[in-house]
Each structure stands twice: as C-alpha cells, then as structure tokens.
Write a protein that holds these residues in place. Structure first.
Motif, PDB file in Angstrom:
ATOM      1  N   ARG A   7       5.892  -7.485  10.299  1.00  0.00           N
ATOM      2  CA  ARG A   7       4.664  -6.701  10.391  1.00  0.00           C
ATOM      3  C   ARG A   7       4.323  -6.096   9.028  1.00  0.00           C
ATOM      4  O   ARG A   7       3.186  -6.117   8.600  1.00  0.00           O
ATOM      5  CB  ARG A   7       4.856  -5.603  11.438  1.00  0.00           C
ATOM      6  N   GLU A   8       5.374  -5.605   8.347  1.00  0.00           N
ATOM      7  CA  GLU A   8       5.149  -5.018   7.027  1.00  0.00           C
ATOM      8  C   GLU A   8       4.579  -6.064   6.068  1.00  0.00           C
ATOM      9  O   GLU A   8       3.661  -5.768   5.312  1.00  0.00           O
ATOM     10  CB  GLU A   8       6.455  -4.424   6.483  1.00  0.00           C
ATOM     11  N   GLU A   9       5.145  -7.278   6.146  1.00  0.00           N
ATOM     12  CA  GLU A   9       4.627  -8.343   5.274  1.00  0.00           C
ATOM     13  C   GLU A   9       3.167  -8.643   5.544  1.00  0.00           C
ATOM     14  O   GLU A   9       2.377  -8.854   4.623  1.00  0.00           O
ATOM     15  CB  GLU A   9       5.438  -9.625   5.461  1.00  0.00           C
ATOM     16  N   ALA A  10       2.810  -8.672   6.831  1.00  0.00           N
ATOM     17  CA  ALA A  10       1.417  -8.963   7.206  1.00  0.00           C
ATOM     18  C   ALA A  10       0.478  -7.875   6.665  1.00  0.00           C
ATOM     19  O   ALA A  10      -0.601  -8.176   6.159  1.00  0.00           O
ATOM     20  CB  ALA A  10       1.298  -9.063   8.720  1.00  0.00           C
ATOM     21  N   VAL A  11       0.924  -6.618   6.787  1.00  0.00           N
ATOM     22  CA  VAL A  11       0.099  -5.519   6.282  1.00  0.00           C
ATOM     23  C   VAL A  11      -0.050  -5.637   4.777  1.00  0.00           C
ATOM     24  O   VAL A  11      -1.150  -5.518   4.229  1.00  0.00           O
ATOM     25  CB  VAL A  11       0.726  -4.145   6.632  1.00  0.00           C
ATOM     26  N   LEU A  12       1.069  -5.885   4.099  1.00  0.00           N
ATOM     27  CA  LEU A  12       1.019  -5.959   2.640  1.00  0.00           C
ATOM     28  C   LEU A  12       0.134  -7.108   2.168  1.00  0.00           C
ATOM     29  O   LEU A  12      -0.547  -6.989   1.155  1.00  0.00           O
ATOM     30  CB  LEU A  12       2.436  -6.092   2.067  1.00  0.00           C
ATOM     31  N   GLU A  13       0.121  -8.201   2.953  1.00  0.00           N
ATOM     32  CA  GLU A  13      -0.745  -9.322   2.581  1.00  0.00           C
ATOM     33  C   GLU A  13      -2.222  -8.939   2.717  1.00  0.00           C
ATOM     34  O   GLU A  13      -3.041  -9.208   1.839  1.00  0.00           O
ATOM     35  CB  GLU A  13      -0.428 -10.536   3.462  1.00  0.00           C
ATOM     36  N   ALA A  14      -2.532  -8.254   3.822  1.00  0.00           N
ATOM     37  CA  ALA A  14      -3.921  -7.817   4.061  1.00  0.00           C
ATOM     38  C   ALA A  14      -4.352  -6.801   3.013  1.00  0.00           C
ATOM     39  O   ALA A  14      -5.481  -6.847   2.506  1.00  0.00           O
ATOM     40  CB  ALA A  14      -4.041  -7.219   5.467  1.00  0.00           C
ATOM     41  N   VAL A  15      -3.427  -5.886   2.685  1.00  0.00           N
ATOM     42  CA  VAL A  15      -3.722  -4.892   1.643  1.00  0.00           C
ATOM     43  C   VAL A  15      -3.905  -5.613   0.307  1.00  0.00           C
ATOM     44  O   VAL A  15      -4.828  -5.322  -0.457  1.00  0.00           O
ATOM     45  CB  VAL A  15      -2.591  -3.830   1.555  1.00  0.00           C
ATOM     46  N   GLY A  16      -3.025  -6.568   0.041  1.00  0.00           N
ATOM     47  CA  GLY A  16      -3.036  -7.279  -1.239  1.00  0.00           C
ATOM     48  C   GLY A  16      -4.348  -8.003  -1.507  1.00  0.00           C
ATOM     49  O   GLY A  16      -4.852  -8.008  -2.634  1.00  0.00           O
ATOM     50  N   ALA A  48      -2.779   0.160 -14.691  1.00  0.00           N
ATOM     51  CA  ALA A  48      -1.319   0.052 -14.579  1.00  0.00           C
ATOM     52  C   ALA A  48      -0.876  -0.370 -13.176  1.00  0.00           C
ATOM     53  O   ALA A  48       0.290  -0.655 -12.951  1.00  0.00           O
ATOM     54  CB  ALA A  48      -0.665   1.367 -14.975  1.00  0.00           C
ATOM     55  N   GLY A  49      -1.792  -0.389 -12.241  1.00  0.00           N
ATOM     56  CA  GLY A  49      -1.443  -0.855 -10.899  1.00  0.00           C
ATOM     57  C   GLY A  49      -1.686   0.189  -9.826  1.00  0.00           C
ATOM     58  O   GLY A  49      -2.509   1.087  -9.980  1.00  0.00           O
ATOM     59  N   GLY A  50      -0.932   0.057  -8.740  1.00  0.00           N
ATOM     60  CA  GLY A  50      -1.149   0.935  -7.602  1.00  0.00           C
ATOM     61  C   GLY A  50      -1.438   0.086  -6.383  1.00  0.00           C
ATOM     62  O   GLY A  50      -1.970  -1.016  -6.504  1.00  0.00           O
ATOM     63  N   LYS A  51      -1.057   0.612  -5.206  1.00  0.00           N
ATOM     64  CA  LYS A  51      -1.223  -0.179  -3.979  1.00  0.00           C
ATOM     65  C   LYS A  51      -2.676  -0.274  -3.529  1.00  0.00           C
ATOM     66  O   LYS A  51      -3.017  -1.133  -2.746  1.00  0.00           O
ATOM     67  CB  LYS A  51      -0.405   0.464  -2.843  1.00  0.00           C
ATOM     68  N   ARG A  52      -3.522   0.656  -4.011  1.00  0.00           N
ATOM     69  CA  ARG A  52      -4.934   0.722  -3.585  1.00  0.00           C
ATOM     70  C   ARG A  52      -5.031   0.947  -2.077  1.00  0.00           C
ATOM     71  O   ARG A  52      -5.884   0.345  -1.401  1.00  0.00           O
ATOM     72  CB  ARG A  52      -5.712  -0.552  -3.953  1.00  0.00           C
ATOM     73  N   LEU A  53      -4.148   1.787  -1.546  1.00  0.00           N
ATOM     74  CA  LEU A  53      -4.159   2.046  -0.103  1.00  0.00           C
ATOM     75  C   LEU A  53      -5.456   2.712   0.348  1.00  0.00           C
ATOM     76  O   LEU A  53      -6.007   2.359   1.393  1.00  0.00           O
ATOM     77  CB  LEU A  53      -2.986   2.959   0.273  1.00  0.00           C
ATOM     78  N   ARG A  54      -5.931   3.676  -0.444  1.00  0.00           N
ATOM     79  CA  ARG A  54      -7.145   4.395  -0.025  1.00  0.00           C
ATOM     80  C   ARG A  54      -8.372   3.487  -0.009  1.00  0.00           C
ATOM     81  O   ARG A  54      -9.085   3.443   1.000  1.00  0.00           O
ATOM     82  CB  ARG A  54      -7.329   5.631  -0.898  1.00  0.00           C
ATOM     83  N   GLU A 341      -2.091  -0.902  11.849  1.00  0.00           N
ATOM     84  CA  GLU A 341      -0.890  -1.386  11.155  1.00  0.00           C
ATOM     85  C   GLU A 341      -0.635  -0.621   9.858  1.00  0.00           C
ATOM     86  O   GLU A 341       0.516  -0.349   9.500  1.00  0.00           O
ATOM     87  CB  GLU A 341      -1.016  -2.893  10.865  1.00  0.00           C
ATOM     88  N   ILE A 342      -1.714  -0.279   9.173  1.00  0.00           N
ATOM     89  CA  ILE A 342      -1.542   0.514   7.940  1.00  0.00           C
ATOM     90  C   ILE A 342      -0.921   1.867   8.288  1.00  0.00           C
ATOM     91  O   ILE A 342      -0.030   2.359   7.588  1.00  0.00           O
ATOM     92  CB  ILE A 342      -2.892   0.693   7.198  1.00  0.00           C
ATOM     93  N   ALA A 343      -1.383   2.451   9.388  1.00  0.00           N
ATOM     94  CA  ALA A 343      -0.827   3.741   9.821  1.00  0.00           C
ATOM     95  C   ALA A 343       0.678   3.614  10.063  1.00  0.00           C
ATOM     96  O   ALA A 343       1.469   4.441   9.576  1.00  0.00           O
ATOM     97  CB  ALA A 343      -1.531   4.227  11.082  1.00  0.00           C
ATOM     98  N   ASP A 344       1.086   2.563  10.775  1.00  0.00           N
ATOM     99  CA  ASP A 344       2.522   2.344  11.005  1.00  0.00           C
ATOM    100  C   ASP A 344       3.259   2.099   9.688  1.00  0.00           C
ATOM    101  O   ASP A 344       4.346   2.623   9.465  1.00  0.00           O
ATOM    102  CB  ASP A 344       2.737   1.136  11.933  1.00  0.00           C
ATOM    103  N   TYR A 345       2.637   1.287   8.850  1.00  0.00           N
ATOM    104  CA  TYR A 345       3.272   0.932   7.577  1.00  0.00           C
ATOM    105  C   TYR A 345       3.569   2.183   6.747  1.00  0.00           C
ATOM    106  O   TYR A 345       4.631   2.279   6.106  1.00  0.00           O
ATOM    107  CB  TYR A 345       2.377  -0.030   6.791  1.00  0.00           C
ATOM    108  N   LEU A 346       2.645   3.153   6.773  1.00  0.00           N
ATOM    109  CA  LEU A 346       2.799   4.351   5.935  1.00  0.00           C
ATOM    110  C   LEU A 346       4.099   5.091   6.221  1.00  0.00           C
ATOM    111  O   LEU A 346       4.653   5.744   5.337  1.00  0.00           O
ATOM    112  CB  LEU A 346       1.600   5.299   6.118  1.00  0.00           C
TER     113      LEU A 346
END
Lengths: 351, 351
Positions: A7-16, A48-54, A341-346
């Motif tokens: 699930r974490e991988e799926a979220v990270l892919e969608a975020v990515g 320099a990067g960052g997850k760009r979660l917001r 899923e993002i909420a769970d991932y956090l």
C-alpha cells in the motif's frame, strides 16, 4: 512484502507522479529572474527536493471533487464545479502552497540555527543570513502572486487568498508558541496539539480545502476538507515525533532522540510529564553529538512505561480515522481513495 | 517665517491629523493577541512612531477621488465610485500599507545590522533575531488579512491584493539590488533609480493607487496615481540621500555623511563617479565613529564640484513636478491640493 508495504508503494507511486508535475511547474512559476542571486536562493530549497505532500493532497482533492480519472486532466486547465469560469489553473494553487512551505523552512532554519535541510546546507549557510531572510520574504509574496494566477472567480479568489494569509499568520503563531513551550514545563497535550495545528496542520488544511474554494464547492465541502487537512497534518507531526524516538539514526538521517536531547516538547513528552515522569532528566546531555544509543534506549523504555508512545500512536491513528471520515463529502472515486491512503501513509511511513 | 516654512507647517498639520487616526486604528487592526510576545514585537516599531506618510497619501487620495471635504467622512465607511458596494473601510487599506512598511523595516534592520530605528532599539535588539524574523513574517500576512477586511468588491479586492503582493516582491528585489550595488563600481544613475523605485517608491505607488482600485475608479486614474507614487517615492529617497550630506549630524540624528563612510551608493555618488570622481576614496575611514566633520565637508565640496548634489536636487524636483502633473486625473479639491503639497514637502523637508 506485507500489505502495508504494498500500500505504501502504491501511495508513493501516486505521489511521485504528481511530484514530477509539480517539480516541472516550480521553475515555470518561479523563474530565476533578476536579481539572480535572490531568485537562486529562493529556489535553492525547492530544487533540493521534498515529497511535495501538500501539493499532492491539493491536486488529488481537486481530482476527487471534479470526479475525474486521476492524472487524466491537465491541472493547468482544470474544470470547476457550477461556476461561471469553467476552467482554472490548479497547478498554480499547488505550487503556491509548496512555495509557502519553502518560505517557512528557510526562515525556520535561521530561527533554529539548523545547518542542514533535505541533505543540503540550509539557505542561510549556503548563502548568508541576509539573503536567506530576503529569499523567504520573496517566496512569501510570490506565493500570493502565483495563487492570483489560478484564474478563479474573484469571490473565490478572495476566499482563497484569505485562507492563504490566515494560514501564514497561524504558522507564525504556531512557531512562536513552539519557541515559548521550550521555556515551559506545564504544557498540556491540548496546548501541544493546538500548537501543532497552527505550526504544521493549517498548511495541510489549506492544501485540502483550496481546490474546493477555487472550484466553487459548497461551504460544507470546504469545511470538511479543511478539517481533513487539520487532522492528517496533526497526525503527520505526531508521527514525526514518534519516529524521532523509534527509527535508527542512520535511517532517520539525524541522531535518534534529538528532540529529547534538545528538550523539544512533543506529544510524547507532554503526556509523560502529565503521568509523573521527569522529562527534563530523561537524557543528561544537551549535546546531540554526545548522547549514546544506550541513553536513548533507556529514555524510550521509560516513555513506554508511562504509555506515552502508545498514546501518541493512538492519537495519530484517531486523527487519521477522523480525517478520512470527513472525506465522505467527496464522491466515491480513485482520487478519494488516494486521499484516504495518503492519510494512512502519513502515520505508517517509516521516515 | 518663509512661505516654504508656512507651507511645510500646513502639510505637517494635515498629515498629523490623519496620523492620529491611523495611530488609533493600528491597535484595532493588530491587537496584542496570543502569543503576546510575538504580537508585542510585531507592534513594537509601529508603536514607536513614524510620520505615517504612506497611509496619509492613501487617505488623501481617497478623499480627492471621492471629492469630499478632507476629514469630513469616516474612513471606516468610505464612499466608493460607481460600484455595487457603496462603502468600504479605507482605514484598513491605510493600516495595511503601514504594516507592510513596518515589516520591511524590521527585516531590513536585521539585514543591515542596524541597532536603532525611530529612536528605539531595532526589534532584533529589543527582542532577538528569531522574534524579529517572526514578527516581520506575522506583519506580512496580517497586511493581507487587514486589506481583505476593506469590504471592497471581489474583483477590486483581487486587484488590490495583486498590487500588494507585487509591491512586496519588488521591495525584496530592490533590497537585493541595493546589497548587490555595494559590491559594484559601475552602477548607472538609471540602475540606481530603478533600484530606488523597487525598494522605496512602489509602496508609495501602492498607497496612492489602492484607493482608486478599491473604490472602483477607471484604469487610467489608477495608473496615473500609481505613477504619482513612483515619482514622489523616488524623489523622497533622493532627498534622503541629499540630506545625509547636507544636514548637521545633530539634526539628522546620525552621523552626517554616513552613506559615504559606509560606501552606500546614492544618486549623488553614482553621478559623481560617472563624472570622473573616485568615489570610493572620498573619505578614508569606513568607521562612522571615526570620521571627522572636516573630512565630510571636503567630500561634500568635491561632490559639489562635479555638480552631483545639484543633479540630485534637480532630479528630485523634476520627479515631484512630474508626479504633481499626474494628479490632474483627480478632481480639483482640497485633498488634491494636499497631495501636491505632500509631494513638495518630500523634497523640501529638512529631515
């Protein structure tokens, strides 16, 4: 692989995928104009990067509201809901909140005298104090200018700018409270959570609610999404506090337990003090380079005895569940699922 | 008393009446809320005084546009021109620009490491660096929040906030250019004037044009008033540069010629260099406490020989006349006269 890891991988892919689009948009919205050094310094941390979660939360909320297939519609010409203007530039809104985030990091690093951020020197180290203050100030007004380019209806735009300004004021108030709390030994969990709400969660709340505001959704939807952001933003900060104690230093990228060493208040220490633990004496040293792993292990064991780490984990989980419930105002679609899923991932993330 | 002195007194009286009203409004718009220390620091410089020239220009422009007797109408419920909303809170707009000015002073004092401002310690001296950065950041967003309270029509409000954000960006760019110029010995008068426009004049331009924007005046009027602000704002800065050389230290409240000692570029030194003078060698020391009156006298005499002080005086006068001409878009009334007089005052004042 466990389900949680999948699930974490799926979220990270969608975020990515969204992160890449946001990364492309940043130099478009914030080109290195004259004076070059000022704009280079302004861009330094953003580049320099960052997850760009917001911004990801913002873009996913927009997709959920518009009820469109994720990543199927150009964010630059995004549909609105029952408004006279039929498309707006949602990417501008996403970049705007990331620019606000970057401004606060640059100034926070000066205030906390931190040397490193995202693996690179802090802006006041890479450049100098003057340039870092000014780079932050420039990003501040640029965030408003970029939001003003979304092309939303004026009444909606006014509301969006009101949220943006109010968010910045609250972040400043939260940062001031955080500093005040370092001098106090009677902070309650409620006070701590209020500080976290102001310092961290309001920008999540703005990110989640701005699409609804700009697209012309009803107040009920705006409020629910704002509440989702406040909930998951607080959960995110609590998880950060837990990770500081439980993740090995090498994975964390900094000394485990540094919050304890630096006497920073967290929900965990505030709870432990409430339950009779002498938190100030948990570790003897106030030098992160001098503390030993054994000292941290011992401190963590005592925080486990008072149930403080469990308490923090439960509180974070509770906030995430509450946040997900608020999403029920959204249509049932893929983007809605992603916000769940993002909420769970956090709170499930390991770093 | 000369006519010029009488005129100056009349202007100061008119400014003074509006200043009192602005002084009353500041604590209303910016109460010392929690966290108290943050808001006390944010208010510190605002409470220390100031001429309130920018809010006065804003309020006088509003009166000229509305064609009302000066000080006869409550600024809190000010009439608009051909708009659906028939009254707005003009005082909010006036306080907003003063709050922006105060934010820039707090951060500038940190960047220039200045100890004193308006006869009191700079905020980073009275409080500390962290609090001063945060106080400036708080005023920044508060300026937007206060502007949002004017109650103007949304489309007008969006335009006003756009001007405010763009003004802040330009002030940052101007400050960065000012710092860059200290390292350069080939700055042209045109570059210098552009820097002054960004660093100083844009806030005068915002002050003069915001009432027209908020009240719903035509673009032509907005543009002319913006131009008036740019002209008189640049003249104001040039006069500041002249005064630094020509007014005795005791009247100036700081060492006369300090700009020369600190190697600050001014229109005068830029012109003198263009005319063959070795400006860097005008005074030997770079310590304001060590420089003698005789050294300054000698430097001033050489700047007079190249005609550089006359050039600056003429340029300032030219800008003021140009600014006054732009006011011809306004009705012929007392407030219009006051704006003319303020323009003259800016280059006739002795300190």
């Amino acid at each position: 692989m466990t389900t949680s890891e999948t699930r974490e991988e799926a979220v990270l892919e969608a975020v990515g995928k969204r992160r890449e689009l946001v990364n492309d948009a940043i130099p478009e919205e914030l080109p290195v104009a004259r004076p070059e050094r000022l704009y280079e310094a302004s861009r330094y941390l953003l580049d320099a990067g960052g997850k760009r979660l917001r911004p990801t939360i913002l873009l996913a909320t927009a997709e959920a509201l518009a009820d469109v297939e994720p990543l199927s519609v150009d964010y630059r010409s995004f549909p609105t809901v029952h408004e006279e203007i039929d498309e707006i530039d949602m990417m501008d809104a996403a970049v705007s909140v990331e620019v606000i985030q970057s401004f606060t990091l640059i100034h926070d690093d000066i205030m906390d005298d931190d040397d490193l951020r995202r693996g690179v020197p802090a802006v006041h180290r890479e450049y100098d104090l003057e340039t870092a203050i000014l780079a932050g100030d420039t990003l501040y007004s640029k965030a408003f200018e970029i939001m003003l380019e979304t092309g939303a209806e004026p009444a909606r735009m006014v509301e969006a700018l009101d949220v943006l300004a109010n968010t910045c004021t609250q972040i400043c108030e939260g940062q001031a409270l955080d500093v005040d709390f370092e001098q106090r030994d009677d902070v309650t969990p409620e006070e701590y959570l209020k500080m976290v709400e102001q310092k961290t969660a309001v920008l999540y709340a703005a990110s989640a609610s701005l699409p609804a505001i700009l697209m012309g959704a009803d107040d009920e939807v705006v409020d629910a999404l704002y509440g989702y952001g406040l909930d998951v933003g607080r959960a995110f900060q609590i998880q950060d506090d837990v990770l500081d104690l439980t993740v090995p230093s090498e994975e964390l990228g900094k000394q485990r337990g540094s919050d304890l060493v630096e006497n920073k208040q967290t929900l965990i220490t505030v709870h432990a003090r409430d339950h009779g633990l002498d938190v100030a004496d948990l570790v003897d040293t106030d030098d992160v380079d001098a503390v030993t792993e054994a000292e941290i292990d011992d401190a963590v064991a005592r925080l486990e005895e008072t149930g403080s780490i469990d308490y923090a984990n439960e509180k974070a989980r509770e906030l995430v569940e509450q946040g997900k419930e608020r999403l029920e105002v959204l249509p049932d679609n893929e983007a809605h699922d992603l916000l769940d899923e993002i909420a769970d991932y956090l709170i499930e993330r390991g770093y």
